[in-house]
Design a protein around this motif. Structure first.
Motif, short mmCIF file in Angstrom:
data_model
loop_
_atom_site.label_atom_id
_atom_site.label_comp_id
_atom_site.label_asym_id
_atom_site.label_seq_id
_atom_site.Cartn_x
_atom_site.Cartn_y
_atom_site.Cartn_z
N ILE A 50 3.05 6.75 4.95
CA ILE A 50 3.30 5.29 5.37
C ILE A 50 2.38 4.84 6.46
O ILE A 50 2.39 3.50 6.46
CB ILE A 50 4.85 5.38 5.91
CG1 ILE A 50 5.76 5.92 4.85
CG2 ILE A 50 5.24 4.35 6.51
CD1 ILE A 50 7.17 6.26 5.12
N SER B 228 0.31 1.18 6.23
CA SER B 228 0.57 0.11 7.46
C SER B 228 -0.75 -0.27 8.13
O SER B 228 -0.91 -1.16 8.73
CB SER B 228 1.55 0.61 8.56
OG SER B 228 2.79 1.11 8.01
N VAL C 169 7.85 8.08 -0.51
CA VAL C 169 7.56 7.03 0.08
C VAL C 169 8.03 5.72 -0.48
O VAL C 169 8.47 4.98 0.09
CB VAL C 169 5.88 7.19 0.14
CG1 VAL C 169 5.51 5.62 0.48
CG2 VAL C 169 5.25 8.10 0.65
N ASN D 95 11.52 5.08 0.56
CA ASN D 95 11.68 5.10 2.05
C ASN D 95 12.45 3.83 2.42
O ASN D 95 11.97 2.78 2.15
CB ASN D 95 10.52 5.42 2.75
CG ASN D 95 10.65 5.75 4.17
OD1 ASN D 95 10.73 4.76 5.02
ND2 ASN D 95 11.13 6.82 4.56
N MET E 135 8.30 -0.18 4.97
CA MET E 135 8.48 -0.07 3.55
C MET E 135 9.19 -1.60 3.18
O MET E 135 9.14 -2.05 2.04
CB MET E 135 9.06 1.11 2.94
CG MET E 135 8.55 2.26 3.14
SD MET E 135 6.52 2.33 2.66
CE MET E 135 6.93 2.29 0.91
N LYS E 136 10.32 -1.71 4.03
CA LYS E 136 10.84 -3.13 3.63
C LYS E 136 10.09 -4.15 3.59
O LYS E 136 10.53 -5.30 2.99
CB LYS E 136 12.20 -3.17 4.53
CG LYS E 136 13.32 -2.23 4.49
CD LYS E 136 14.25 -2.42 5.64
CE LYS E 136 15.53 -1.38 5.42
NZ LYS E 136 16.35 -1.44 6.29
N LYS F 23 8.06 -3.76 -5.64
CA LYS F 23 7.81 -2.47 -5.53
C LYS F 23 8.07 -2.05 -7.13
O LYS F 23 8.99 -2.18 -7.82
CB LYS F 23 8.67 -1.49 -4.83
CG LYS F 23 8.77 -1.85 -3.35
CD LYS F 23 9.84 -1.19 -2.56
CE LYS F 23 9.61 0.40 -2.59
NZ LYS F 23 10.61 1.07 -1.73
N LEU G 296 3.99 -3.28 -3.81
CA LEU G 296 3.35 -1.81 -3.77
C LEU G 296 3.67 -1.33 -5.08
O LEU G 296 4.70 -1.50 -5.88
CB LEU G 296 4.32 -1.04 -2.72
CG LEU G 296 4.11 0.44 -2.84
CD1 LEU G 296 2.93 0.79 -2.08
CD2 LEU G 296 5.19 1.19 -2.07
#
Length: 250
Positions: free
Chosen positions: A38, A42, A73, A76, A81-82, A87, A136
């Motif tokens: 994560i 970032s 991940v 998560n 991640m939000k 995704k 993602l």
């Protein structure tokens, strides 16, 4: 354990595709690795030209838990991640069919079957779906092919990705560092084998279940041998535990 020699190689045998769905109650000892992935996602990387996304590679031995880590991940719920608006999870395996993978990404985003067969139109539609959005995409289990072939396939596949919003990312899982290099991974996480205690916990969960009862009298004596046979690979611990549970029921 009743195993039989089928006379086929691992590559020839039937491989079940992975998915982004995960029962996190069965995962042990990977919180630190999850945090590191994560953190890699970032980071702000310097991307060349029009490329507007980063690549993070999870590299490790077969059975060490690369797919499981990617699933952790992917699922998560932390704020980092939000931020991803889209995704997508795609299982690649040894058959890196760029048309199939492109279609799978597009279908996952639209939740609709892809009707077009022309690859260029498919890529155009995918580009429009990704445009301006932070995404993602997980490409699970990419195998190393001839270097030129893999580079050519990757170049074709990633063509629509550059229109996404800054901070978009691709997670690649692979057993070969060459794949990480060819995909231009700016972040590489080398996933190590598990500690003996974690491997033992996985074995016990799959052998004895949640209640963890029914252990033989001499269990403490043989547990060290069981851990040794697993060699720190969670897949081995899960498989051996499942086989022993089946034998007990039979």
């Amino acid at each position: 354990f009743g195993l039989k020699d089928t006379g086929t190689s691992a590559k020839e045998s039937q491989r079940l595709p992975s998915s982004g769905v995960l029962d996190e109650k069965l995962v042990v000892g990977r919180d630190g690795d999850k945090g590191e992935i994560i953190e890699l996602l970032s980071r702000k990387y310097e991307h060349a030209g029009a490329v507007n996304f980063g690549v993070v590679a999870i590299v490790g031995l077969p059975g060490v838990g690369k797919t499981t880590l990617a699933q952790l991940v992917f699922n998560n719920k932390d704020d980092a991640m939000k931020e991803f608006e889209l995704k997508v999870w795609v299982s690649v395996s040894d058959d890196f069919d760029v048309v199939r993978v492109t279609k799978a990404i597009l279908q996952s985003i639209t939740s609709q079957p892809v009707q077009v067969e022309e690859f260029s139109k498919m890529q155009h539609d995918l580009s429009e779906q990704l445009r301006g959005k932070k995404f993602l995409i997980v490409l699970d289990d990419i195998w190393d092919k001839d270097d030129y072939d893999l580079y050519d396939l990757w170049t074709r596949l990633q063509s629509p990705f550059g229109v996404g919003a800054g901070g978009s990312n691709i997670i690649v899982t692979t057993r070969d560092r060459n794949v990480a290099k060819i995909t231009g991974a700016a972040g590489v996480h080398n996933l190590e084998c598990m500690a003996d205690d974690d491997c033992m916990e996985i074995f016990e969960r799959h052998e004895f279940g949640e209640i963890n009862n029914g252990k033989p009298v001499n269990y403490e004596v043989i547990r060290t041998k069981i851990v040794g046979k697993c060699c720190g690979l969670p897949l081995a611990a899960r498989t051996v535990g499942g086989l022993l549970r089946r034998q007990e029921k039979e």
